[in-house]
Design an enzyme around this catalytic site. Structure first.
Site, PDB file in Angstrom:
ATOM      1  N   HIS A 197      -3.708  -8.354  -9.105  1.00  0.00           N
ATOM      2  CA  HIS A 197      -4.629  -6.963  -8.648  1.00  0.00           C
ATOM      3  C   HIS A 197      -3.589  -6.130  -7.630  1.00  0.00           C
ATOM      4  CE1 HIS A 197      -7.804  -5.037  -6.515  1.00  0.00           C
ATOM      5  NE2 HIS A 197      -8.119  -4.560  -7.654  1.00  0.00           N
ATOM      6  N   VAL A 247      -3.541  -2.599   1.325  1.00  0.00           N
ATOM      7  CA  VAL A 247      -3.687  -3.730   0.220  1.00  0.00           C
ATOM      8  C   VAL A 247      -2.759  -4.740   0.842  1.00  0.00           C
ATOM      9  CG1 VAL A 247      -3.319  -3.987  -2.321  1.00  0.00           C
ATOM     10  CG2 VAL A 247      -3.670  -1.803  -1.385  1.00  0.00           C
ATOM     11  N   ILE A 248      -3.387  -6.039   0.593  1.00  0.00           N
ATOM     12  CA  ILE A 248      -3.058  -7.274   0.976  1.00  0.00           C
ATOM     13  C   ILE A 248      -2.768  -8.112  -0.142  1.00  0.00           C
ATOM     14  CG2 ILE A 248      -3.150  -9.270   2.552  1.00  0.00           C
ATOM     15  CD1 ILE A 248      -4.583  -7.347   4.443  1.00  0.00           C
ATOM     16  N   ARG A 289       1.321  -3.577  11.931  1.00  0.00           N
ATOM     17  CA  ARG A 289       1.531  -2.169  11.657  1.00  0.00           C
ATOM     18  C   ARG A 289       0.551  -0.901  11.866  1.00  0.00           C
ATOM     19  NH1 ARG A 289       4.132  -5.913   9.583  1.00  0.00           N
ATOM     20  NH2 ARG A 289       6.422  -5.694   8.745  1.00  0.00           N
ATOM     21  N   GLU A 318      -3.928 -13.648  -4.864  1.00  0.00           N
ATOM     22  CA  GLU A 318      -3.378 -14.528  -5.514  1.00  0.00           C
ATOM     23  C   GLU A 318      -3.266 -14.215  -7.052  1.00  0.00           C
ATOM     24  OE1 GLU A 318      -5.998 -18.155  -5.449  1.00  0.00           O
ATOM     25  OE2 GLU A 318      -5.620 -18.483  -3.209  1.00  0.00           O
ATOM     26  N   PHE A 376       1.999   9.306   2.364  1.00  0.00           N
ATOM     27  CA  PHE A 376       1.645   7.898   1.849  1.00  0.00           C
ATOM     28  C   PHE A 376       1.669   7.023   2.984  1.00  0.00           C
ATOM     29  CE2 PHE A 376       2.628   3.620   0.325  1.00  0.00           C
ATOM     30  CZ  PHE A 376       1.769   3.493  -0.908  1.00  0.00           C
ATOM     31  N   PHE A 421      -7.354   2.406  -4.381  1.00  0.00           N
ATOM     32  CA  PHE A 421      -7.261   2.831  -5.816  1.00  0.00           C
ATOM     33  C   PHE A 421      -7.918   4.475  -5.486  1.00  0.00           C
ATOM     34  CE2 PHE A 421      -7.523   3.362  -9.985  1.00  0.00           C
ATOM     35  CZ  PHE A 421      -6.185   2.799 -10.740  1.00  0.00           C
ATOM     36  N   GLU A 422      -9.102   4.387  -4.930  1.00  0.00           N
ATOM     37  CA  GLU A 422      -9.786   5.707  -4.888  1.00  0.00           C
ATOM     38  C   GLU A 422      -9.039   6.912  -3.981  1.00  0.00           C
ATOM     39  OE1 GLU A 422     -11.982   2.556  -6.530  1.00  0.00           O
ATOM     40  OE2 GLU A 422     -11.218   2.718  -4.485  1.00  0.00           O
TER      41      GLU A 422
END
Length: 168
Positions: free
Chosen positions: A98, A91-92, A137, A95, A123, A66-67
């Site tokens: 978020h 980002v994984i 990846r 549950e 990106f 996010f930063e």
């Protein structure tokens, strides 16, 4: 999956501009650092392979994906001589929602930086369902998305240079 039968690290150097005279920034998320370090290394190695000079690559770390937007914005403001910046994160899916909020915020933020500023931001944020997909990846069986981002950065740096030429 889009990368199922594709190695992200493969590129044809004969059709890529030489990166010798370009300066690059890379903003790297510390969250999921095993993955983001692999992505950084893939980008760095591709830059070197395409003629970039080590001293012309600036790396900043930020706490999480996010930063990245703020880090890239500050890098754009601080280094007006950069030709392109790569935002590196991972980002994984968990549950909770978020994952969705972080992915949406980072995607829109980087899009806004590209629209509102002169230095392109690439990106390079993996948004995978599992850690294994991210491993695959970031130097695993699908190659390295970081290398792909470096090639995109070189091409965008050349586009930026050409656009300045035509504008003058």
């Amino acid at each position: 999956m889009a990368t199922e039968n594709k190695n992200l690290s493969h590129y044809d150097k004969t059709v890529i501009p030489n990166a010798k005279n370009f300066r690059f920034g890379i903003v790297v998320s510390e969250w999921n650092d095993k993955i983001t370090q692999g992505l950084f290394q893939g980008a760095f190695d591709a830059f070197m392979d395409c003629g970039a000079i080590k001293e012309n690559i600036v790396r900043w770390n930020v706490p999480g994906s996010f930063e990245l937007v703020y880090g890239c914005k500050k890098m754009q403001e601080s280094f007006d001589m950069l030709d392109a910046i790569i935002a590196v994160g991972c980002v994984i899916q968990g549950e909770t929602k978020h994952f969705d909020f972080v992915c949406e915020g980072v995607t829109q933020g980087i899009k806004d930086l590209n629209i509102n500023n002169e230095i392109p931001v690439i990106f390079c944020v993996l948004t995978d369902n599992t850690m294994q997909q991210s491993i695959d990846r970031s130097g695993g069986k699908h190659g390295n998305k970081g290398a792909e981002a470096a090639i995109a950065a070189i091409k965008m740096a050349q586009l930026r240079k050409d656009a300045k030429f035509y504008k003058e």
